[in-house]
Design a protein around this motif. Sequence first.
Motif, PDB file in Angstrom:
ATOM      1  N   LEU A  55      10.478   6.088  -3.671  1.00 45.83           N
ATOM      2  CA  LEU A  55      10.131   6.452  -2.292  1.00 45.83           C
ATOM      3  C   LEU A  55       9.024   5.560  -1.736  1.00 45.83           C
ATOM      4  O   LEU A  55       9.094   5.129  -0.588  1.00 45.83           O
ATOM      5  N   ARG A  56       8.005   5.281  -2.564  1.00 45.13           N
ATOM      6  CA  ARG A  56       6.925   4.395  -2.101  1.00 45.13           C
ATOM      7  C   ARG A  56       7.463   3.022  -1.725  1.00 45.13           C
ATOM      8  O   ARG A  56       7.077   2.440  -0.718  1.00 45.13           O
ATOM      9  N   LYS A  57       8.351   2.496  -2.558  1.00 46.62           N
ATOM     10  CA  LYS A  57       8.929   1.173  -2.282  1.00 46.62           C
ATOM     11  C   LYS A  57       9.783   1.204  -1.018  1.00 46.62           C
ATOM     12  O   LYS A  57       9.746   0.282  -0.205  1.00 46.62           O
ATOM     13  N   LYS A  58      10.552   2.247  -0.832  1.00 45.57           N
ATOM     14  CA  LYS A  58      11.427   2.360   0.329  1.00 45.57           C
ATOM     15  C   LYS A  58      10.633   2.558   1.617  1.00 45.57           C
ATOM     16  O   LYS A  58      10.965   1.980   2.657  1.00 45.57           O
ATOM     17  N   LEU A  59       9.568   3.344   1.553  1.00 42.58           N
ATOM     18  CA  LEU A  59       8.790   3.673   2.749  1.00 42.58           C
ATOM     19  C   LEU A  59       7.765   2.599   3.095  1.00 42.58           C
ATOM     20  O   LEU A  59       7.265   2.571   4.216  1.00 42.58           O
ATOM     21  N   GLY A  60       7.447   1.721   2.179  1.00 40.25           N
ATOM     22  CA  GLY A  60       6.501   0.649   2.448  1.00 40.25           C
ATOM     23  C   GLY A  60       5.069   1.112   2.328  1.00 40.25           C
ATOM     24  O   GLY A  60       4.782   2.247   1.947  1.00 40.25           O
ATOM     25  N   PRO A  61       4.152   0.224   2.690  1.00 38.89           N
ATOM     26  CA  PRO A  61       2.736   0.549   2.533  1.00 38.89           C
ATOM     27  C   PRO A  61       2.282   1.650   3.481  1.00 38.89           C
ATOM     28  O   PRO A  61       2.823   1.813   4.567  1.00 38.89           O
ATOM     29  N   SER A  62       1.276   2.376   3.044  1.00 42.88           N
ATOM     30  CA  SER A  62       0.735   3.454   3.883  1.00 42.88           C
ATOM     31  C   SER A  62      -0.192   2.876   4.940  1.00 42.88           C
ATOM     32  O   SER A  62      -0.632   1.734   4.859  1.00 42.88           O
ATOM     33  N   GLU A  63      -0.509   3.691   5.924  1.00 41.89           N
ATOM     34  CA  GLU A  63      -1.437   3.276   6.982  1.00 41.89           C
ATOM     35  C   GLU A  63      -2.796   2.911   6.394  1.00 41.89           C
ATOM     36  O   GLU A  63      -3.431   1.960   6.822  1.00 41.89           O
ATOM     37  N   GLN A  64      -3.240   3.674   5.397  1.00 42.64           N
ATOM     38  CA  GLN A  64      -4.544   3.409   4.796  1.00 42.64           C
ATOM     39  C   GLN A  64      -4.567   2.054   4.103  1.00 42.64           C
ATOM     40  O   GLN A  64      -5.533   1.307   4.219  1.00 42.64           O
ATOM     41  N   SER A  65      -3.498   1.731   3.376  1.00 48.80           N
ATOM     42  CA  SER A  65      -3.493   0.449   2.678  1.00 48.80           C
ATOM     43  C   SER A  65      -3.383  -0.713   3.659  1.00 48.80           C
ATOM     44  O   SER A  65      -3.969  -1.768   3.451  1.00 48.80           O
ATOM     45  N   LEU A  66      -2.649  -0.524   4.753  1.00 48.75           N
ATOM     46  CA  LEU A  66      -2.577  -1.573   5.772  1.00 48.75           C
ATOM     47  C   LEU A  66      -3.931  -1.798   6.428  1.00 48.75           C
ATOM     48  O   LEU A  66      -4.345  -2.933   6.661  1.00 48.75           O
ATOM     49  N   ALA A  67      -4.643  -0.725   6.693  1.00 47.52           N
ATOM     50  CA  ALA A  67      -5.977  -0.846   7.287  1.00 47.52           C
ATOM     51  C   ALA A  67      -6.928  -1.542   6.325  1.00 47.52           C
ATOM     52  O   ALA A  67      -7.749  -2.370   6.741  1.00 47.52           O
TER      53      ALA A  67
END
Length: 69
Positions: free
Chosen positions: A32-44
Amino acid sequence: MKMTFAIPDDLSRRFRQAVPVGERSAVVSDFLRKKLGPSEQSLAAVCRRVNKLAALEQEMTEWERFDDQ
């Protein structure tokens, strides 16, 4: 959090054969993590690190000079 999913029987059989009981939740979570991509927190966090790069600061200064002209 517990969730319930319906998946095809053949996929369920392969999953049960390939993934040991104690690892199934972690495997599904990784998928699921791989499919959904990075979280908003990690992008920030990535943005904050990039904004601290000296080379980027110099380049941004050069671009801002175009606006001043």
